[in-house]
Design a protein around this motif. Structure first.
Motif, PDB file in Angstrom:
ATOM      1  N   CYS A 197      60.461  35.542  95.464  1.00  0.00           N
ATOM      2  CA  CYS A 197      59.229  35.067  96.085  1.00  0.00           C
ATOM      3  C   CYS A 197      59.341  33.563  96.252  1.00  0.00           C
ATOM      4  N   ILE A 198      58.400  32.995  96.975  1.00  0.00           N
ATOM      5  CA  ILE A 198      58.355  31.552  97.213  1.00  0.00           C
ATOM      6  C   ILE A 198      57.022  31.024  96.704  1.00  0.00           C
ATOM      7  N   ILE A 199      57.059  29.920  95.972  1.00  0.00           N
ATOM      8  CA  ILE A 199      55.846  29.196  95.612  1.00  0.00           C
ATOM      9  C   ILE A 199      55.767  28.036  96.598  1.00  0.00           C
ATOM     10  N   ASN A 200      54.740  28.021  97.467  1.00  0.00           N
ATOM     11  CA  ASN A 200      54.692  27.022  98.540  1.00  0.00           C
ATOM     12  C   ASN A 200      54.035  25.730  98.076  1.00  0.00           C
ATOM     13  N   ASP A 201      53.824  24.800  99.031  1.00  0.00           N
ATOM     14  CA  ASP A 201      53.319  23.470  98.664  1.00  0.00           C
ATOM     15  C   ASP A 201      51.861  23.497  98.221  1.00  0.00           C
ATOM     16  N   ASN A 202      51.186  24.643  98.375  1.00  0.00           N
ATOM     17  CA  ASN A 202      49.829  24.806  97.840  1.00  0.00           C
ATOM     18  C   ASN A 202      49.833  25.558  96.521  1.00  0.00           C
ATOM     19  N   ASN A 203      51.047  25.752  95.965  1.00  0.00           N
ATOM     20  CA  ASN A 203      51.232  26.537  94.740  1.00  0.00           C
ATOM     21  C   ASN A 203      50.750  27.976  94.903  1.00  0.00           C
ATOM     22  N   THR A 204      50.893  28.479  96.123  1.00  0.00           N
ATOM     23  CA  THR A 204      50.551  29.864  96.428  1.00  0.00           C
ATOM     24  C   THR A 204      51.821  30.706  96.486  1.00  0.00           C
ATOM     25  N   VAL A 205      51.754  31.926  95.967  1.00  0.00           N
ATOM     26  CA  VAL A 205      52.897  32.837  96.002  1.00  0.00           C
ATOM     27  C   VAL A 205      52.952  33.501  97.377  1.00  0.00           C
ATOM     28  N   VAL A 206      54.070  33.304  98.084  1.00  0.00           N
ATOM     29  CA  VAL A 206      54.228  33.890  99.417  1.00  0.00           C
ATOM     30  C   VAL A 206      55.579  34.593  99.498  1.00  0.00           C
ATOM     31  N   LYS A 207      55.684  35.494 100.476  1.00  0.00           N
ATOM     32  CA  LYS A 207      56.918  36.222 100.787  1.00  0.00           C
ATOM     33  C   LYS A 207      57.551  36.897  99.571  1.00  0.00           C
ATOM     34  N   PRO A 208      56.752  37.619  98.764  1.00  0.00           N
ATOM     35  CA  PRO A 208      57.375  38.393  97.680  1.00  0.00           C
ATOM     36  C   PRO A 208      58.176  39.547  98.265  1.00  0.00           C
ATOM     37  N   ALA A 209      59.299  39.839  97.652  1.00  0.00           N
ATOM     38  CA  ALA A 209      60.151  40.925  98.151  1.00  0.00           C
ATOM     39  C   ALA A 209      60.932  41.531  96.999  1.00  0.00           C
ATOM     40  N   VAL A 210      61.095  42.848  97.034  1.00  0.00           N
ATOM     41  CA  VAL A 210      61.921  43.563  96.067  1.00  0.00           C
ATOM     42  C   VAL A 210      63.067  44.213  96.831  1.00  0.00           C
ATOM     43  N   THR A 211      64.287  43.794  96.527  1.00  0.00           N
ATOM     44  CA  THR A 211      65.488  44.319  97.170  1.00  0.00           C
ATOM     45  C   THR A 211      66.170  45.297  96.235  1.00  0.00           C
ATOM     46  N   VAL A 212      66.470  46.487  96.727  1.00  0.00           N
ATOM     47  CA  VAL A 212      67.089  47.536  95.913  1.00  0.00           C
ATOM     48  C   VAL A 212      68.601  47.510  96.120  1.00  0.00           C
ATOM     49  N   ILE A 213      69.340  47.522  95.013  1.00  0.00           N
ATOM     50  CA  ILE A 213      70.800  47.527  95.055  1.00  0.00           C
ATOM     51  C   ILE A 213      71.282  48.967  95.220  1.00  0.00           C
ATOM     52  N   LYS A 214      72.214  49.185  96.121  1.00  0.00           N
ATOM     53  CA  LYS A 214      72.715  50.537  96.385  1.00  0.00           C
ATOM     54  C   LYS A 214      73.434  51.110  95.168  1.00  0.00           C
ATOM     55  N   ASN A 215      73.380  52.453  95.047  1.00  0.00           N
ATOM     56  CA  ASN A 215      73.913  53.124  93.866  1.00  0.00           C
ATOM     57  C   ASN A 215      75.416  52.965  93.703  1.00  0.00           C
ATOM     58  N   ASN A 216      76.164  52.829  94.810  1.00  0.00           N
ATOM     59  CA  ASN A 216      77.626  52.763  94.705  1.00  0.00           C
ATOM     60  C   ASN A 216      78.129  51.363  94.368  1.00  0.00           C
ATOM     61  N   ILE A 217      77.220  50.416  94.260  1.00  0.00           N
ATOM     62  CA  ILE A 217      77.598  49.032  93.923  1.00  0.00           C
ATOM     63  C   ILE A 217      77.431  48.836  92.426  1.00  0.00           C
ATOM     64  N   GLN A 218      78.478  48.371  91.763  1.00  0.00           N
ATOM     65  CA  GLN A 218      78.454  48.203  90.317  1.00  0.00           C
ATOM     66  C   GLN A 218      78.505  46.734  89.933  1.00  0.00           C
ATOM     67  N   ASP A 219      77.822  46.417  88.842  1.00  0.00           N
ATOM     68  CA  ASP A 219      77.898  45.085  88.223  1.00  0.00           C
ATOM     69  C   ASP A 219      77.519  43.964  89.190  1.00  0.00           C
ATOM     70  N   MET A 220      76.515  44.182  90.030  1.00  0.00           N
ATOM     71  CA  MET A 220      76.103  43.107  90.922  1.00  0.00           C
ATOM     72  C   MET A 220      75.417  42.012  90.116  1.00  0.00           C
ATOM     73  N   ALA A 221      75.803  40.770  90.381  1.00  0.00           N
ATOM     74  CA  ALA A 221      75.216  39.612  89.707  1.00  0.00           C
ATOM     75  C   ALA A 221      74.907  38.543  90.739  1.00  0.00           C
ATOM     76  N   ILE A 222      73.724  37.948  90.629  1.00  0.00           N
ATOM     77  CA  ILE A 222      73.346  36.829  91.488  1.00  0.00           C
ATOM     78  C   ILE A 222      73.932  35.556  90.896  1.00  0.00           C
ATOM     79  N   GLN A 223      74.559  34.744  91.742  1.00  0.00           N
ATOM     80  CA  GLN A 223      75.244  33.561  91.239  1.00  0.00           C
ATOM     81  C   GLN A 223      74.572  32.255  91.643  1.00  0.00           C
ATOM     82  N   ASN A 224      74.181  32.108  92.903  1.00  0.00           N
ATOM     83  CA  ASN A 224      73.513  30.896  93.362  1.00  0.00           C
ATOM     84  C   ASN A 224      72.382  31.265  94.311  1.00  0.00           C
ATOM     85  N   GLY A 225      71.342  30.460  94.324  1.00  0.00           N
ATOM     86  CA  GLY A 225      70.230  30.669  95.231  1.00  0.00           C
ATOM     87  C   GLY A 225      70.013  29.459  96.112  1.00  0.00           C
ATOM     88  N   PHE A 226      69.388  29.698  97.275  1.00  0.00           N
ATOM     89  CA  PHE A 226      69.081  28.595  98.187  1.00  0.00           C
ATOM     90  C   PHE A 226      67.845  28.952  98.998  1.00  0.00           C
TER      91      PHE A 226
END
Length: 535
Positions: free
Chosen positions: A193-222
């Motif tokens: 999600c994004i906390i905008n310049d009004n400190n409001t929560v916007v663009k929340p999203a839940v992304t589902v990882i596919k079953n055949n993908i193993q050991d997925m790890a997030i490394q960097n965000g931007f």
């Protein structure tokens, strides 16, 4: 007369291009278990005040079958003046230990103090919560539920692994007005999600990882200034490592974009992001490797609307640099070539558009030595511990030279700042762009400074022996100057370079302190700030 005039012009040019780094030390103070990373809380600066967070897990030694959701802590907040006098203290929910099991984080956004923390529910789920803290009184001005995750409530023997896998990432946009929040690690979901310049929560999203993908790890965000979200990832499929970028753009499109180097010979390591100074180009950079370790760095671009990568450029380490790093212990020799230990680079852009990548390799070895052993029956960081001394296997990590890679127009230049030291919180660095040069603030020993640019360094000095150093490096890799700007801290204290706080584009705050051991546990004690200003 012409010669005098030319000499004056030359001196004027040098004066205009000159730069200094000044270090101002704060008054001495005592700050225990507050002020650093995930293990000890967070310190933020807002105006002329410092804000600290401390959390303390409750004892579980009387639980018959302690489980993940039994790991709970309280949260205390502190407000200090510029000379570190405590002026306010507050505890969330009257100090009750009911938050957890994962550690909280705090950050300053738009002159507000935001606190992210967790609350385990009776049904076994865990909620990620956000509260805004009023700076003057340290009171909550509202609690928001961001996301609910369903984590398996494992037994005490498995909790450390689950806690270690939890990832809460907070990344500011280039204009510092918005915040990307990412929660991942122990489920098949990635929440953003994004906390905008009004400190409001916007663009929340839940992304589902596919079953055949193993050991997925997030490394960097931007997060760019147009609310496009990017997360670099790694995973395995059919026992092969894959890397790529998850894009959630401002049009609502979600895409897992596996990264292909375009070469059968080379594979990419961890992908990192850099937005150009003019906000026109999003760069992707990484190390690349073949049969052994790393052979160089690569550079590409990412179009967030068309969801495409640009051409991949490879920049090989020079042979003499690889050989020198190998002789210092930070490389491997193959049949007819050398490769380099992995380097985690940070990117700084110079005024002329040159990209400067800065980082250092490290190596770990094991040895037998006498070491105090913390025996913790409940595996919690702040309770129920005792210690003894015995011989045991100890992993020793050594930090190598600081490598600077300058990229422009498809060409690369490499330069090294030679050093060798224990890989601790002191081994970090601060790269600062100064016109078309790079200023690097880091720690080194006085003996190494006396050697000059010599790769034959010993690396036996301890963190408390290190002085603060400023090096100026030209875009062709040449080290223009290297000098001490601050002496070793008093006593057994040292510079916590890894936990420096950026105050402005050219100003940084470095904690000074040490690790201590009492009858119960190790703890961190911060005793001073070093304020570094590059001009």
């Amino acid at each position: 007369m012409k010669r005098v005039f030319f000499a004056c012009l030359l001196m004027a040019a040098l004066f205009v291009d000159a730069q200094t780094a000044t270090v101002t030390l704060s008054n001495k103070f005592e700050l225990k278990d507050r002020g650093l990373g995930d293990a000890t809380g967070s310190t933020c600066r807002l105006g002329n005040f410092f804000y600290c967070m401390q959390y303390d897990y409750k004892s579980m030694q009387f639980a018959i079958y302690p489980r993940l959701n039994d790991k709970k802590y309280n949260i205390s907040l502190y407000r200090y003046t510029a000379d570190m006098k405590e002026v306010a203290k507050a505890a969330l929910n009257k100090g009750k230990k009911e938050f957890g099991p994962f550690a909280p984080q705090a950050i300053i956004l738009n002159n507000k103090l935001l606190l992210f923390y967790y609350h385990a529910q009776d049904d076994g789920s865990v909620k990620l919560l956000l509260t805004t803290i009023e700076p003057e009184t340290l009171t909550e001005t509202g609690v928001k539920e961001l996301y609910t995750m369903h984590v398996k409530n494992v037994s005490t023997f498995e909790t450390d692994g689950v806690i270690a896998h939890n990832q809460l990432s907070l990344v500011l946009s280039p204009n510092q007005k918005e915040l990307l929040v990412t929660q991942s690690g122990n489920t098949n979901e990635i929440f953003t999600c994004i906390i905008n310049d009004n400190n409001t929560v916007v663009k929340p999203a839940v992304t589902v990882i596919k079953n055949n993908i193993q050991d997925m790890a997030i490394q960097n965000g931007f997060l760019d200034n147009q609310e496009n979200k990017c997360l670099s990832y790694t995973y395995t499929i059919n026992k092969l490592y894959k890397r790529g970028v998850l894009v959630l753009n401002n049009k609502g499109t979600e895409a897992f974009m596996d990264f292909n180097t375009g070469s059968k010979e080379w594979e990419s390591n961890k992908l990192s992001f850099h937005m150009s100074n003019d906000n026109a180009t999003l760069y992707i950079y990484a190390n690349y490797y073949g049969d052994y370790m790393d052979d160089g760095v690569l550079l590409s671009t990412l179009n967030l609307q068309q969801l495409t990568y640009g051409p991949v450029q490879f920049f090989a380490y020079a042979n003499d640099i690889k050989e020198k790093l190998y002789k210092m212990g930070f490389g491997v020799k193959g049949k007819d070539t050398y490769t380099v230990k992995r380097v985690d680079y940070a990117c700084t852009e110079l005024d002329d558009g040159t990209l400067a990548l800065t980082g250092y390799p490290s190596v770990t070895s094991s040895s037998m030595r006498m070491k105090p052993t913390i025996m913790n029956t409940n595996t919690l960081p702040a309770s129920g511990t005792s210690h003894t001394a015995q011989y045991q296997t100890v992993d020793i990590s050594i930090a190598g030279p600081i490598i600077n890679v300058f990229l422009k127009g498809g060409q690369s230049k490499f330069g090294l700042l030679y050093r060798k030291q224990p890989d601790t919180e002191t081994s970090g660095y601060i790269p600062v762009a100064y016109k078309n040069k790079l200023v690097c603030i880091y720690c080194d020993s006085k003996k190494n400074l006396e050697l000059g640019q010599d790769e034959k360094v010993k690396g036996k000095e301890q963190p408390s022996d290190m002085v603060l150093v400023k090096a100026v490096v030209a875009a062709d890799g040449t080290v223009i100057s290297r000098e001490q700007i601050a002496d070793t801290p008093f006593g057994s204290n040292y510079y916590y370079m890894d936990y420096n706080k950026q105050l402005t584009n050219t100003s940084y705050l470095i904690p000074i302190g040490r690790q201590r051991l009492n009858m119960a546990r190790y703890y961190t004690e911060i005793v001073q700030w070093a304020n570094v200003e590059v001009k």
